[in-house]
Design a protein around this motif. Structure first.
Motif, PDB file in Angstrom:
ATOM      1  N   ASN A  52       0.788  -1.239   0.000  1.00  0.00           N
ATOM      2  CA  ASN A  52       0.000   0.000   0.000  1.00  0.00           C
ATOM      3  C   ASN A  52       0.823   1.295   0.000  1.00  0.00           C
ATOM      4  O   ASN A  52       0.391   2.298   0.569  1.00  0.00           O
ATOM      5  N   VAL A  53       2.001   1.272  -0.599  1.00  0.00           N
ATOM      6  CA  VAL A  53       2.716   2.528  -0.842  1.00  0.00           C
ATOM      7  C   VAL A  53       2.870   2.683  -2.362  1.00  0.00           C
ATOM      8  O   VAL A  53       2.765   1.706  -3.102  1.00  0.00           O
ATOM      9  N   SER A  54       3.089   3.922  -2.815  1.00  0.00           N
ATOM     10  CA  SER A  54       3.197   4.103  -4.262  1.00  0.00           C
ATOM     11  C   SER A  54       4.572   4.593  -4.707  1.00  0.00           C
ATOM     12  O   SER A  54       4.824   4.749  -5.899  1.00  0.00           O
ATOM     13  N   LEU A  55       5.447   4.829  -3.736  1.00  0.00           N
ATOM     14  CA  LEU A  55       6.806   5.278  -4.077  1.00  0.00           C
ATOM     15  C   LEU A  55       7.745   4.850  -2.962  1.00  0.00           C
ATOM     16  O   LEU A  55       7.378   4.870  -1.790  1.00  0.00           O
ATOM     17  N   VAL A  56       8.966   4.464  -3.350  1.00  0.00           N
ATOM     18  CA  VAL A  56       9.954   4.023  -2.362  1.00  0.00           C
ATOM     19  C   VAL A  56      11.186   4.920  -2.440  1.00  0.00           C
ATOM     20  O   VAL A  56      11.688   5.208  -3.528  1.00  0.00           O
ATOM     21  N   LEU A  57      11.640   5.363  -1.292  1.00  0.00           N
ATOM     22  CA  LEU A  57      12.848   6.171  -1.224  1.00  0.00           C
ATOM     23  C   LEU A  57      13.935   5.369  -0.529  1.00  0.00           C
ATOM     24  O   LEU A  57      13.754   4.912   0.603  1.00  0.00           O
ATOM     25  N   ASP A  58      15.049   5.211  -1.218  1.00  0.00           N
ATOM     26  CA  ASP A  58      16.180   4.473  -0.657  1.00  0.00           C
ATOM     27  C   ASP A  58      17.013   5.423   0.184  1.00  0.00           C
ATOM     28  O   ASP A  58      17.521   6.423  -0.317  1.00  0.00           O
ATOM     29  N   ALA A  59      17.133   5.102   1.470  1.00  0.00           N
ATOM     30  CA  ALA A  59      17.984   5.894   2.359  1.00  0.00           C
ATOM     31  C   ALA A  59      18.886   4.937   3.125  1.00  0.00           C
ATOM     32  O   ALA A  59      19.138   5.098   4.304  1.00  0.00           O
ATOM     33  N   THR A  60      19.345   3.894   2.419  1.00  0.00           N
ATOM     34  CA  THR A  60      20.206   2.899   3.033  1.00  0.00           C
ATOM     35  C   THR A  60      21.663   3.288   2.808  1.00  0.00           C
ATOM     36  O   THR A  60      21.946   4.297   2.171  1.00  0.00           O
ATOM     37  N   ASP A  61      22.533   2.488   3.280  1.00  0.00           N
ATOM     38  CA  ASP A  61      23.949   2.757   3.086  1.00  0.00           C
ATOM     39  C   ASP A  61      24.572   1.469   2.557  1.00  0.00           C
ATOM     40  O   ASP A  61      25.642   1.077   2.994  1.00  0.00           O
ATOM     41  N   SER A  62      23.858   0.807   1.652  1.00  0.00           N
ATOM     42  CA  SER A  62      24.340  -0.502   1.243  1.00  0.00           C
ATOM     43  C   SER A  62      23.896  -0.857  -0.174  1.00  0.00           C
ATOM     44  O   SER A  62      22.734  -0.697  -0.544  1.00  0.00           O
ATOM     45  N   LEU A  63      24.868  -1.314  -0.962  1.00  0.00           N
ATOM     46  CA  LEU A  63      24.567  -1.746  -2.328  1.00  0.00           C
ATOM     47  C   LEU A  63      23.604  -2.921  -2.311  1.00  0.00           C
ATOM     48  O   LEU A  63      22.703  -3.020  -3.138  1.00  0.00           O
ATOM     49  N   GLN A  64      23.798  -3.811  -1.342  1.00  0.00           N
ATOM     50  CA  GLN A  64      22.943  -4.986  -1.253  1.00  0.00           C
ATOM     51  C   GLN A  64      21.487  -4.580  -1.027  1.00  0.00           C
ATOM     52  O   GLN A  64      20.579  -5.091  -1.678  1.00  0.00           O
ATOM     53  N   ALA A  65      21.277  -3.623  -0.115  1.00  0.00           N
ATOM     54  CA  ALA A  65      19.905  -3.166   0.158  1.00  0.00           C
ATOM     55  C   ALA A  65      19.299  -2.534  -1.090  1.00  0.00           C
ATOM     56  O   ALA A  65      18.125  -2.755  -1.399  1.00  0.00           O
ATOM     57  N   ARG A  66      20.108  -1.774  -1.831  1.00  0.00           N
ATOM     58  CA  ARG A  66      19.583  -1.136  -3.054  1.00  0.00           C
ATOM     59  C   ARG A  66      19.233  -2.183  -4.108  1.00  0.00           C
ATOM     60  O   ARG A  66      18.247  -2.042  -4.834  1.00  0.00           O
ATOM     61  N   GLN A  67      20.035  -3.224  -4.189  1.00  0.00           N
ATOM     62  CA  GLN A  67      19.708  -4.318  -5.118  1.00  0.00           C
ATOM     63  C   GLN A  67      18.398  -4.970  -4.707  1.00  0.00           C
ATOM     64  O   GLN A  67      17.559  -5.293  -5.544  1.00  0.00           O
TER      65      GLN A  67
END
Ligand code: ZN
Length: 252
Positions: free
Chosen positions: A121-136
């Motif tokens: 139930n969200v329509s947009l995701v913002l990446d605020a991680t510090d990790s390539l793995q999390a972004r993948q």
């Protein structure tokens, strides 16, 4: 469309005067639902600004606790917060600034197991991680659930950010960086980071989020890179990798 109350008209008065937002835009923001992955240096400014701007539902996910070494850039936290779950402290600050938005705090890490709950139930995701793995992981899960996302990263005095559309028509994050990462996966814990640099990247992401909710096209799959120290910025076109394991494969 969500109506605005008198106190909301008063609260958002300056924002309503901006032609790109206007009354209709403010109503859209009230109905907007976003996930922020990470409550650190990138997560805090975007979370507080989006809450301030009246984004109606903000889910924040992070399983980390406030550490003394976070305070130079994670300025929503105080010395008294050291040891607390970041999402708890951040949710408190967001609600203190704007009690009219819903903050949904999850003491969880974004990965293949938590993805479907966090993306619900969200329509947009913002990446605020510090990790390539999390972004993948975010790239893979948002591709599967057909959601757009905005990545951001900062290290030392440089930052980068990019947006990916739901269908990955212009390519995906996997086209940019493919596994295994090897030496690429060095984080700011090892290389260092300066507070205003990470905040600049975060606010670029927040601005794009607002722009996205205003139904404006984002520069999809363009990588923005900045050296905050020199003030130089560049925009790089990302090319679709014909053998990309994510966006060029049939969906399972
Ligand atoms: Zn791709």
């Amino acid at each position: 469309m969500a109506e605005l109350t008198d106190s909301q008209l008063q609260r958002y008065a300056r924002q309503l005067l901006v032609p790109q937002i206007d009354l209709e835009g403010q109503q859209i923001l009230k109905s907007a639902r976003v996930l922020i992955v990470g409550a650190g240096g990138l997560g805090i400014p975007m979370a507080q600004y989006l809450a301030g701007a009246g984004v109606g539902f903000i889910r924040v996910a992070d399983d980390d606790r406030v550490n003394l070494s976070n305070l130079p850039r994670q300025v929503a936290y105080t010395e008294a917060d050291v040891g607390r779950l970041k999402v708890d402290a951040l949710a408190e600050r967001m609600k203190a600034g704007n009690s009219e938005v819903t903050v949904d705090a999850h003491a969880a890490r974004f990965d293949a197991n938590s993805a479907s709950d966090l993306l619900d139930n969200v329509s947009l995701v913002l990446d605020a991680t510090d990790s390539l793995q999390a972004r993948q992981d975010i790239d893979r899960a948002t591709h599967q659930f057909e959601l757009p996302w905005i990545m951001g990263s900062a290290v030392r005095t440089s930052g980068q950010w990019a947006a990916f559309d739901a269908q990955r028509r212009q390519g995906c994050y996997h086209c940019l960086i493919s596994e295994p990462f090897g030496r690429q996966n060095t984080s700011c814990a090892e290389l260092g980071i300066l507070g205003p640099v990470v905040a600049l990247v975060s606010l670029q992401q927040a601005l794009w989020a607002i722009k996205y909710f205003m139904q404006q096209a984002l520069p999809w799959a363009k990588l923005y890179v900045m050296d905050a120290w020199s003030g130089e910025q560049a925009r790089l076109a990302l090319s679709i990798r014909p053998d990309c394991p994510l966006c060029q494969q049939p969906k399972s």
